[in-house]
Design an enzyme around this catalytic site. Structure first.
Site, PDB file in Angstrom:
ATOM      1  N   CYS A  27       0.825  -1.212   0.000  1.00 19.09           N
ATOM      2  CA  CYS A  27       0.000   0.000   0.000  1.00 19.09           C
ATOM      3  C   CYS A  27       0.857   1.259   0.000  1.00 19.09           C
ATOM      4  O   CYS A  27       0.459   2.288  -0.545  1.00 19.09           O
ATOM      5  CB  CYS A  27      -0.908   0.016   1.234  1.00 19.09           C
ATOM      6  SG  CYS A  27      -2.182  -1.252   1.210  1.00 19.09           S
ATOM      7  N   GLN A  52       4.646  -5.739   9.584  1.00 21.31           N
ATOM      8  CA  GLN A  52       4.101  -6.276   8.337  1.00 21.31           C
ATOM      9  C   GLN A  52       5.107  -6.305   7.193  1.00 21.31           C
ATOM     10  O   GLN A  52       5.081  -7.202   6.355  1.00 21.31           O
ATOM     11  CB  GLN A  52       2.888  -5.447   7.897  1.00 21.31           C
ATOM     12  CG  GLN A  52       1.623  -5.738   8.673  1.00 21.31           C
ATOM     13  CD  GLN A  52       0.505  -4.813   8.232  1.00 21.31           C
ATOM     14  OE1 GLN A  52       0.369  -3.715   8.744  1.00 21.31           O
ATOM     15  NE2 GLN A  52      -0.279  -5.249   7.281  1.00 21.31           N
ATOM     16  N   GLY A  89     -13.547  -6.170   2.869  1.00 21.84           N
ATOM     17  CA  GLY A  89     -12.314  -6.878   2.539  1.00 21.84           C
ATOM     18  C   GLY A  89     -11.930  -7.758   3.707  1.00 21.84           C
ATOM     19  O   GLY A  89     -12.096  -7.373   4.872  1.00 21.84           O
ATOM     20  N   ALA A  90     -11.402  -8.941   3.428  1.00 20.69           N
ATOM     21  CA  ALA A  90     -11.081  -9.891   4.500  1.00 20.69           C
ATOM     22  C   ALA A  90      -9.633 -10.343   4.424  1.00 20.69           C
ATOM     23  O   ALA A  90      -9.302 -11.457   4.809  1.00 20.69           O
ATOM     24  CB  ALA A  90     -12.017 -11.101   4.426  1.00 20.69           C
ATOM     25  N   MET A 129      -4.849  -6.873   6.161  1.00 20.54           N
ATOM     26  CA  MET A 129      -5.093  -5.564   6.762  1.00 20.54           C
ATOM     27  C   MET A 129      -6.422  -5.553   7.515  1.00 20.54           C
ATOM     28  O   MET A 129      -6.526  -5.005   8.611  1.00 20.54           O
ATOM     29  CB  MET A 129      -5.095  -4.485   5.677  1.00 20.54           C
ATOM     30  CG  MET A 129      -3.773  -4.307   4.972  1.00 20.54           C
ATOM     31  SD  MET A 129      -2.579  -3.391   5.957  1.00 20.54           S
ATOM     32  CE  MET A 129      -2.980  -1.730   5.480  1.00 20.54           C
ATOM     33  N   ALA A 130      -7.451  -6.157   6.922  1.00 16.35           N
ATOM     34  CA  ALA A 130      -8.758  -6.214   7.567  1.00 16.35           C
ATOM     35  C   ALA A 130      -8.696  -7.028   8.852  1.00 16.35           C
ATOM     36  O   ALA A 130      -9.285  -6.657   9.874  1.00 16.35           O
ATOM     37  CB  ALA A 130      -9.783  -6.815   6.610  1.00 16.35           C
TER      38      ALA A 130
END
EC number: 1.2.1.70
Length: 426
Positions: free
Chosen positions: A52, A117, A190-191, A194-195
């Site tokens: 991102c 991350q 969104g899954a 990040m979600a």
């Protein structure tokens, strides 16, 4: 002399706004992007990282090529005016490229310094590049080294102790606006990773009602069950907006998921109760015009930098320690890399000396009829010892610190190859 070099090119949250980053994000996946990179740029070794907050391309290629122009055309692909590309793109070569990669792996270049991350993202990108045969001996060594640098930083500093992920920064922003989140209803669009991180932080902050919307309902159910929430399909998304208070969107879609025109009538049904959107997707999921609606608040991934600053001061000291580790490991990698320039000469010198020893022993030992096998072995050891001591100084000369730098290495290599009449390619 080595004519190949490590290059790193990229754009990130510091150099390029999200409106531009979303245009060049590789949403079709690594395989497609890496195949294009090989076809359009065609380097000996290549690697691509797309998140991102950054897109970075690492290549090992002929230093005489205009790699920057080729990579720029590949990266921006006509989606950004050419005159703007130069403002967004950073280009690093040699040691600065290595140090930047280590800095990224150590999470010192992240929007949230210390977040965990990025290492996983680097490893995922590497698995794809390796599987497609894009990386080779040099980049394999460099990337594995970056992973170990990140591990060392995590082990020897507290850089991650006060760090937050982008997802947690989104939750902090929600708290800033709503205060207590106990009574608030949250919908995750969104899954993905990040979600899931956002859900973990939301539940940790007391949120008891979580709705998960995803194109794959099975994945939505899986994530919702994990947090005692409810799963819905994307077609039910707008209907849910009547009841929820916070929407965090992080899909991988290439188009807008929630349109301003669709939300306007929903706000009348809500009687203008505040609706808070956080868009942490690149490309963006949410219509920027949502911000123009009354009592609708929209924040994208770049806005999260303000929340991130809250924890910045507590990380500064640890970041300095981590930076020292990065510098030390960069020097170590450079020493290994510089050694590649002299290694063929070292091997050639040893092989020549071994050949001379063997030749002379074959001529001499048969003449010494009275010597037993033990004495012959003693002579062989003595000659080998003399050879080793004789080679010590020239080899030390090649490997010494004063030899660092490709030009100096090559000058010393040329000198020794001339003095010892070493032939062959180097």
């Amino acid at each position: 002399m080595f004519e190949k070099q490590v290059f790193l090119f990229g754009v990130n949250h510091k150099t390029t706004p999200v409106a531009v980053r979303e245009k060049i994000a590789f949403t079709d996946g690594y395989e497609t992007a890496l195949t294009r990179l090989q076809e359009e740029v065609g380097c000996d070794e290549s690697y691509l990282l797309s998140t991102c907050n950054r897109v970075e391309i690492l290549v090992y290629a002929d230093s005489t090529r205009d790699i920057e122009a080729e990579v720029s055309r590949f990266l921006f692909a006509g989606k950004v005016p050419e005159e703007d590309c130069r403002d967004y793109l950073y280009a690093l070569k040699g040691l600065p490229a290595v140090q930047h990669l280590f800095t990224v792996a150590a999470s010192l270049d992240s929007m949230v310094v210390g977040e965990a991350q990025i290492l996983g993202q680097l490893k995922t990108a590497y698995r794809h590049a390796s599987a497609l045969g894009c990386t080779g001996p040099l980049l394999n060594r460099l990337l594995h080294k970056s992973f170990s640098v990140a591990k060392r930083v995590r082990t020897e500093t507290a850089i991650g102790a006060s760090a937050v992920s982008i997802s947690y920064a989104a939750v902090q922003l929600a708290r800033k606006i709503f205060g207590n989140l106990d009574t608030k209803k949250v919908m995750l669009v969104g899954a993905g990773e990040m979600a899931e991180l956002a859900a973990e932080h939301l539940v940790g902050q007391g949120v008891s009602s979580v709705v998960v919307a995803n194109r794959t309902l099975t994945r939505a159910v899986e994530l919702a069950d994990k947090f005692g929430g409810t799963a819905i399909c994307m077609e039910e998304l707008y209907a849910q907006l009547e009841d929820v208070d916070i929407i965090i969107s992080s899909t991988g879609a290439q188009h807008i998921i929630i349109e301003s025109a669709e939300v306007r009538p929903i706000m009348r049904v809500r009687r203008n109760r505040p609706l808070f959107f956080i868009d942490i997707a690149v490309p963006r999921d949410l219509d920027p015009e949502l911000n123009e609606l009354e009592n609708v608040y929209l924040y994208d991934i770049d806005d999260l930098s303000n929340v991130v600053e809250v924890n910045k001061s507590g990380r500064d000291h640890e970041a300095i320690k981590a930076g020292c580790i990065v510098e030390e490991e960069t020097r170590k990698f450079d020493e290994w890399y510089q050694g590649l320039a002299v290694k063929p000469t070292v091997l050639a010198l040893r092989e020549k000396m071994s050949g001379i020893i063997e030749q002379e022993l074959r001529k001499t030992l048969p003449r010494l009829h009275d010597l037993g096998e033990h004495d012959q072995r003693s002579i062989e050891k003595m000659v080998a010892s003399i050879s080793s001591k004789f080679l010590h100084d020239p080899l030390h000369y090649l490997k010494s610190d004063s030899c660092h730098g490709r030009d100096k290495s090559q000058a010393k290599v040329d000198t020794l190859r001339s003095v010892f009449s070493l032939k062959g390619d180097i």
